[in-house]
Design a protein around this motif. Structure first.
Motif, PDB file in Angstrom:
ATOM      1  N   THR A  68      71.029 123.018  72.862  1.00 43.43           N
ATOM      2  CA  THR A  68      70.217 123.536  73.951  1.00 43.43           C
ATOM      3  C   THR A  68      69.733 124.939  73.608  1.00 43.43           C
ATOM      4  OG1 THR A  68      72.070 124.579  75.095  1.00 43.43           O
ATOM      5  CG2 THR A  68      71.621 122.252  75.621  1.00 43.43           C
ATOM      6  N   ARG A  69      68.780 125.403  74.388  1.00 48.32           N
ATOM      7  CA  ARG A  69      68.270 126.763  74.187  1.00 48.32           C
ATOM      8  C   ARG A  69      69.404 127.775  74.314  1.00 48.32           C
ATOM      9  NH1 ARG A  69      63.219 129.349  74.511  1.00 48.32           N
ATOM     10  NH2 ARG A  69      63.343 131.435  75.369  1.00 48.32           N
ATOM     11  N   LEU A  70      70.305 127.534  75.262  1.00 48.40           N
ATOM     12  CA  LEU A  70      71.439 128.427  75.462  1.00 48.40           C
ATOM     13  C   LEU A  70      72.336 128.448  74.230  1.00 48.40           C
ATOM     14  CD1 LEU A  70      72.935 130.319  77.367  1.00 48.40           C
ATOM     15  CD2 LEU A  70      74.106 128.338  78.322  1.00 48.40           C
ATOM     16  N   ASP A  71      72.580 127.266  73.636  1.00 47.99           N
ATOM     17  CA  ASP A  71      73.393 127.190  72.424  1.00 47.99           C
ATOM     18  C   ASP A  71      72.765 128.010  71.305  1.00 47.99           C
ATOM     19  OD1 ASP A  71      75.145 125.399  73.674  1.00 47.99           O
ATOM     20  OD2 ASP A  71      74.140 123.646  72.840  1.00 47.99           O
ATOM     21  N   LEU A  72      71.460 127.861  71.126  1.00 52.04           N
ATOM     22  CA  LEU A  72      70.765 128.585  70.062  1.00 52.04           C
ATOM     23  C   LEU A  72      70.787 130.085  70.313  1.00 52.04           C
ATOM     24  CD1 LEU A  72      67.732 126.192  69.466  1.00 52.04           C
ATOM     25  CD2 LEU A  72      69.816 126.414  68.108  1.00 52.04           C
ATOM     26  N   GLN A  73      70.659 130.481  71.559  1.00 53.63           N
ATOM     27  CA  GLN A  73      70.733 131.911  71.891  1.00 53.63           C
ATOM     28  C   GLN A  73      72.123 132.459  71.611  1.00 53.63           C
ATOM     29  OE1 GLN A  73      69.390 131.948  75.963  1.00 53.63           O
ATOM     30  NE2 GLN A  73      67.267 132.354  75.374  1.00 53.63           N
ATOM     31  N   ALA A  74      73.145 131.668  71.897  1.00 51.73           N
ATOM     32  CA  ALA A  74      74.520 132.099  71.653  1.00 51.73           C
ATOM     33  C   ALA A  74      74.773 132.257  70.158  1.00 51.73           C
ATOM     34  CB  ALA A  74      75.504 131.105  72.256  1.00 51.73           C
ATOM     35  N   VAL A  75      74.272 131.330  69.363  1.00 53.31           N
ATOM     36  CA  VAL A  75      74.433 131.426  67.908  1.00 53.31           C
ATOM     37  C   VAL A  75      73.702 132.651  67.391  1.00 53.31           C
ATOM     38  CG1 VAL A  75      73.898 130.336  65.701  1.00 53.31           C
ATOM     39  CG2 VAL A  75      74.831 128.970  67.570  1.00 53.31           C
ATOM     40  N   LYS A  76      72.479 132.841  67.840  1.00 51.87           N
ATOM     41  CA  LYS A  76      71.689 134.000  67.399  1.00 51.87           C
ATOM     42  C   LYS A  76      72.407 135.302  67.746  1.00 51.87           C
ATOM     43  CE  LYS A  76      67.208 136.200  67.764  1.00 51.87           C
ATOM     44  NZ  LYS A  76      65.903 136.253  68.392  1.00 51.87           N
ATOM     45  N   ALA A  77      72.919 135.398  68.956  1.00 52.42           N
ATOM     46  CA  ALA A  77      73.629 136.605  69.379  1.00 52.42           C
ATOM     47  C   ALA A  77      74.886 136.822  68.546  1.00 52.42           C
ATOM     48  CB  ALA A  77      73.985 136.513  70.861  1.00 52.42           C
ATOM     49  N   ALA A  78      75.614 135.754  68.267  1.00 50.73           N
ATOM     50  CA  ALA A  78      76.842 135.871  67.475  1.00 50.73           C
ATOM     51  C   ALA A  78      76.530 136.305  66.046  1.00 50.73           C
ATOM     52  CB  ALA A  78      77.599 134.550  67.477  1.00 50.73           C
ATOM     53  N   VAL A  79      75.472 135.764  65.463  1.00 48.27           N
ATOM     54  CA  VAL A  79      75.077 136.156  64.106  1.00 48.27           C
ATOM     55  C   VAL A  79      74.638 137.622  64.098  1.00 48.27           C
ATOM     56  CG1 VAL A  79      73.384 135.783  62.264  1.00 48.27           C
ATOM     57  CG2 VAL A  79      74.528 133.826  63.326  1.00 48.27           C
ATOM     58  N   GLU A  80      73.866 138.017  65.098  1.00 45.15           N
ATOM     59  CA  GLU A  80      73.395 139.404  65.164  1.00 45.15           C
ATOM     60  C   GLU A  80      74.542 140.391  65.363  1.00 45.15           C
ATOM     61  OE1 GLU A  80      70.362 139.370  68.193  1.00 45.15           O
ATOM     62  OE2 GLU A  80      68.872 138.539  66.814  1.00 45.15           O
ATOM     63  N   ALA A  81      75.650 139.942  65.932  1.00 43.53           N
ATOM     64  CA  ALA A  81      76.805 140.809  66.172  1.00 43.53           C
ATOM     65  C   ALA A  81      77.661 141.015  64.916  1.00 43.53           C
ATOM     66  CB  ALA A  81      77.664 140.235  67.294  1.00 43.53           C
ATOM     67  N   LEU A  82      77.422 140.219  63.886  1.00 46.42           N
ATOM     68  CA  LEU A  82      78.192 140.357  62.644  1.00 46.42           C
ATOM     69  C   LEU A  82      77.853 141.678  61.959  1.00 46.42           C
ATOM     70  CD1 LEU A  82      77.669 136.778  61.159  1.00 46.42           C
ATOM     71  CD2 LEU A  82      79.815 137.696  62.079  1.00 46.42           C
ATOM     72  N   PRO A  83      78.795 142.217  61.174  1.00 46.27           N
ATOM     73  CA  PRO A  83      78.470 143.387  60.357  1.00 46.27           C
ATOM     74  C   PRO A  83      77.293 143.062  59.420  1.00 46.27           C
ATOM     75  CG  PRO A  83      80.830 142.997  60.375  1.00 46.27           C
ATOM     76  CD  PRO A  83      80.192 141.813  61.038  1.00 46.27           C
ATOM     77  N   MET A  84      76.499 144.065  59.101  1.00 45.62           N
ATOM     78  CA  MET A  84      75.261 143.848  58.365  1.00 45.62           C
ATOM     79  C   MET A  84      75.455 143.080  57.051  1.00 45.62           C
ATOM     80  SD  MET A  84      72.248 146.419  57.072  1.00 45.62           S
ATOM     81  CE  MET A  84      71.911 146.972  58.717  1.00 45.62           C
ATOM     82  N   LYS A  85      76.453 143.434  56.251  1.00 44.08           N
ATOM     83  CA  LYS A  85      76.654 142.745  54.969  1.00 44.08           C
ATOM     84  C   LYS A  85      76.972 141.264  55.180  1.00 44.08           C
ATOM     85  CE  LYS A  85      77.995 146.560  52.001  1.00 44.08           C
ATOM     86  NZ  LYS A  85      79.024 147.111  51.127  1.00 44.08           N
ATOM     87  N   GLN A  86      77.820 140.981  56.163  1.00 47.86           N
ATOM     88  CA  GLN A  86      78.172 139.592  56.451  1.00 47.86           C
ATOM     89  C   GLN A  86      76.957 138.838  56.976  1.00 47.86           C
ATOM     90  OE1 GLN A  86      81.576 139.490  59.039  1.00 47.86           O
ATOM     91  NE2 GLN A  86      82.869 140.592  57.581  1.00 47.86           N
ATOM     92  N   ARG A  87      76.227 139.465  57.875  1.00 51.93           N
ATOM     93  CA  ARG A  87      75.034 138.832  58.451  1.00 51.93           C
ATOM     94  C   ARG A  87      74.001 138.532  57.372  1.00 51.93           C
ATOM     95  NH1 ARG A  87      73.960 142.453  62.204  1.00 51.93           N
ATOM     96  NH2 ARG A  87      72.495 143.636  60.947  1.00 51.93           N
ATOM     97  N   SER A  88      73.739 139.500  56.522  1.00 48.60           N
ATOM     98  CA  SER A  88      72.745 139.321  55.456  1.00 48.60           C
ATOM     99  C   SER A  88      73.142 138.196  54.511  1.00 48.60           C
ATOM    100  CB  SER A  88      72.573 140.624  54.666  1.00 48.60           C
ATOM    101  OG  SER A  88      72.067 141.638  55.487  1.00 48.60           O
ATOM    102  N   ALA A  89      74.394 138.214  54.060  1.00 48.51           N
ATOM    103  CA  ALA A  89      74.865 137.189  53.127  1.00 48.51           C
ATOM    104  C   ALA A  89      74.818 135.807  53.773  1.00 48.51           C
ATOM    105  CB  ALA A  89      76.284 137.519  52.650  1.00 48.51           C
ATOM    106  N   LEU A  90      75.226 135.715  55.035  1.00 51.20           N
ATOM    107  CA  LEU A  90      75.230 134.439  55.741  1.00 51.20           C
ATOM    108  C   LEU A  90      73.809 133.890  55.893  1.00 51.20           C
ATOM    109  CD1 LEU A  90      76.958 132.379  57.434  1.00 51.20           C
ATOM    110  CD2 LEU A  90      76.143 133.660  59.419  1.00 51.20           C
ATOM    111  N   ILE A  91      72.891 134.714  56.332  1.00 56.00           N
ATOM    112  CA  ILE A  91      71.506 134.270  56.527  1.00 56.00           C
ATOM    113  C   ILE A  91      70.892 133.818  55.207  1.00 56.00           C
ATOM    114  CG2 ILE A  91      69.171 135.085  57.095  1.00 56.00           C
ATOM    115  CD1 ILE A  91      70.537 136.767  59.343  1.00 56.00           C
ATOM    116  N   MET A  92      71.111 134.600  54.156  1.00 53.21           N
ATOM    117  CA  MET A  92      70.548 134.241  52.847  1.00 53.21           C
ATOM    118  C   MET A  92      71.129 132.927  52.339  1.00 53.21           C
ATOM    119  SD  MET A  92      70.530 137.901  50.933  1.00 53.21           S
ATOM    120  CE  MET A  92      68.978 138.721  50.705  1.00 53.21           C
ATOM    121  N   HIS A  93      72.423 132.714  52.573  1.00 52.79           N
ATOM    122  CA  HIS A  93      73.069 131.507  52.046  1.00 52.79           C
ATOM    123  C   HIS A  93      72.784 130.271  52.900  1.00 52.79           C
ATOM    124  CE1 HIS A  93      75.832 129.156  49.709  1.00 52.79           C
ATOM    125  NE2 HIS A  93      76.550 128.865  50.772  1.00 52.79           N
ATOM    126  N   LYS A  94      72.991 130.388  54.201  1.00 55.67           N
ATOM    127  CA  LYS A  94      72.895 129.212  55.073  1.00 55.67           C
ATOM    128  C   LYS A  94      71.475 128.879  55.514  1.00 55.67           C
ATOM    129  CE  LYS A  94      77.324 128.398  55.247  1.00 55.67           C
ATOM    130  NZ  LYS A  94      77.895 127.201  54.632  1.00 55.67           N
TER     131      LYS A  94
END
Length: 70
Positions: free
Chosen positions: A4-30
């Motif tokens: 759902t839209r809510l699920d996607l918003q929750a994932v986006k918020a959780a990813v954005e809350a990660l430390p920058m290095k973790q967020r960058s590596a995760l986005i690039m990989h996944k």
């Protein structure tokens, strides 16, 4: 199961809350589907550090969403 839209918003918020290095590596990989060596070159860090950052990011996301399921 269709997210759902809510699920996607929750994932986006959780990813954005990660430390920058973790967020960058995760986005690039996944999401950008880059390999660990490619990410290491892009971020100018060791490949082992990329693996650790992706692992820690996934661990945090799993914990975040398993808590919400309870």
């Amino acid at each position: 199961v269709v997210p759902t839209r809510l699920d996607l918003q929750a994932v986006k918020a959780a990813v954005e809350a990660l430390p920058m290095k973790q967020r960058s590596a995760l986005i690039m990989h996944k999401f950008q589907e880059l390999s660990y060596p490619e990410i290491a070159r892009a971020l100018d860090i060791q490949e082992d550090a990329v693996r650790a950052n992706v692992y820690q990011a996934m661990k945090k996301l799993r914990a975040e969403f398993s808590e919400k399921d309870v």
